[in-house]
Scaffold this active site. Sequence first.
Site, PDB file in Angstrom:
ATOM      1  N   ARG A   1      -7.197 -11.083  12.800  1.00  0.00           N
ATOM      2  CA  ARG A   1      -8.362 -11.174  13.674  1.00  0.00           C
ATOM      3  C   ARG A   1      -9.204 -12.371  13.227  1.00  0.00           C
ATOM      4  NH1 ARG A   1     -10.403  -5.740  16.448  1.00  0.00           N
ATOM      5  NH2 ARG A   1     -10.977  -5.104  14.356  1.00  0.00           N
TER       6      ARG A   1
ATOM      7  N   THR B   1      -6.671  -0.895   8.173  1.00  0.00           N
ATOM      8  CA  THR B   1      -6.414  -2.099   8.976  1.00  0.00           C
ATOM      9  C   THR B   1      -5.628  -3.098   8.141  1.00  0.00           C
ATOM     10  OG1 THR B   1      -7.427  -4.088   9.926  1.00  0.00           O
ATOM     11  CG2 THR B   1      -8.773  -2.873   8.375  1.00  0.00           C
TER      12      THR B   1
END
Length: 326
Positions: free
Chosen positions: A175, A129
């Site tokens: 995020r 990620t």
Amino acid sequence: MSTTKRIGILTSGGDAPGMNAAIRAVTRAAIYNGIRVKGIYRGYKGLVTGEIEEFTNHHVSNIVQRGGTILKTARCLEFKTPEGRKLAYDRLVEEGIDALVTIGGDGTLTGARIFAQEFNYPIIGLPGTIDNDLYGTDMTIGYDTALNTIMECVDKIRDTATSHERLFFIEVMGRDAGFLALNGAIASGAEAAIIPETSLEKDQLAEMIENGFRKSKNSSIVLVAESDVTGGAMGVAERVKKEYPQFDVRVSILGHLQRGGSPTAQDRILATRMGIAAIEALLDDQRNVMIGIKNDQITYVPFSQAIKKDKPINHELLNTLRVSSI
Ligand code: ADP
């Protein structure tokens, strides 16, 4: 000694540069150790629908330098249901796959954890990620490449910001984590970063303005982490327009370009080390752990810890940005 004869490998959730290097390393380490490999396409979705192919060494040649993932990725709602996971399990049995290597972020590892527990099935996770938000590893696969992309973009935006004497709010991904914003700001010489980790502690925008930023400069760049907590770059810019109308404000949202590109050397090496460690972990009868690298050492991080969502920001970095941007 492990009895693993055939592994399945998949990439899931948000894609990240370096996933291909990880697929290559896992495949080669497996073959090197006499284990067969099946590539599962489109993450958990391909497991449910049976998009599965036997992988040879040839499948993974010439991919170490490529961004994205040759296995494709997808989000799979069905895997969030017990029925969907049962279908996935039946498929693994049918394909003769006796262990899985899953590469992805927080959601992917959450799914892996639930599945592994439900069916007592061995899974090794790799942190893939750009957000760097997994606990137990200093860096995740893709983070360094995204950081370099952000740095290059901000360098370009600075040219126009300086010419027009503007205040730019640049939104970066992450995020709910501020790693990309904070380190991106340090690397690109931005004036400040607005990140979720410290948003509740203090009013970062007011602090910046009060500290007199832009007084001695003819332009300013602030990186803002995308997050409900920060309000994103649009939210911050709206506030500035209302509260500090003297500034000529612009917003730039970097978006998906942060996900693309050829992985940096750092990400290729990280992915390759982690991929090989995943197979060594299986051989060592480890299961249901994420491979991490901390202080340059391979670590096994139980899924429950990796996903607990409180990977701390190093506060020294906040000071580094503050001092280096006066
Ligand atoms: P990332 O891995 O990048 O965080 P997502 O959050 O979209 O991406 O998760 C990827 C996939 O992992 C989901 O589409 C779903 O198939 C699976 N997943 C995520 N959360 C769960 C959950 N709570 N239970 C089962 N599977 C999950």
